[in-house]
Scaffold this active site. Sequence first.
Site: not given
Ligand SMILES: [Zn+2]
Length: 364
Positions: A79, A134
Amino acid sequence: MADITPHETRLDLSQDGAALTATLVDFPSVSGTEQPLADVIEQTLRALPHLTVDRIGNNVVARTNLGRGERIILAGHIDTVPIADNLPSRLDENGVLWGCGTTDMKSGVAVQLRIAATVPEPNRDLTFVFYDNEEVAADLNGLGKVAAAHPEWLEGDFAVLLEPSDCQVEGGCQGTLRVILHTAGERAHSARSWMGSNAIHAVAPILARLAAYEPRKPVIDGLEYHEGLNAVAIQGGVATNVIPDACTVTVNYRYAPDRSPAEALAHVREVFADCDIAELVVDDESPGALPGLSHPAAEAFMKAVGGSAHPKFGWTDVSRFSALGVPAVNYGPGDAFYAHKRDEHVVVDKIHQCEARLRDWLTA
Ligand SMILES: [Zn+2]
């Protein structure tokens, strides 16, 4: 230009790391929208006969099963933070690739994919982890979800997260503990203050302790960490004519990874042992991660990639591996300084360098 459009199902892993990075960058995957990219990564890896592939949610784990003596994990999140008007990617004449995710961390993901495709018989078994979410709240983190649901997928001797580190090894990370210290008093009219007891004044010894505090700088596996114990918020007061009966100081302790969360909390209690604290409440805690650089696999890694390791002061996902008993480092081609910025970019030579050094280590 992108080499794939979303309806295509595979990435071309024969293109070089820089071109592959551009392809990935031009395939947007802001946190929460990773599914199409996870689909493509899964299909691409399933086409490689030397890998077994598992998936949970938008998290893809691919493994070699060669029966080698050690297993290495190469991990990266797929992401990005929201696009800042910086797509599609652009390669300039100085060999710099610009765009959202170039440094954090699609260049690292490109290196993972290139190694997955081009090193079918590594000298150590390999596990490739591609995970989502994340860049958002920790409870959504895909690596955390894999660790909770299938910890056996993450078994290994050493893990490398290809987060931006400018091709420098960053070992371990510091833990963090946040506590709220409550002081107590007794309300009274401020015109007759001697009838009460002032909870804000009771904070003074706490602040004195913090101001005089000497943080540790322990050396672990050759890396010098630097702790910190600081007030980060203070709250108190009832009304301007009232002696307050309550006040809180929020204290953040960033501690080196030779301490467990329990030891960190015990240390904080000890620092304030003779202050008059009514209550100490733990508000947030995340353990640190030991660098693990004395593990043989890590030593071989350090030798192959060269340079010296640096400690990571902030909290990172290496800690999730550490919690599973797998020492982990950050080592990736991006430069963290440009992560999350509108002018995010990566130097193409660093992508090639990172890939070449990992290949040397895994084929020597
Ligand atoms: Zn990162």
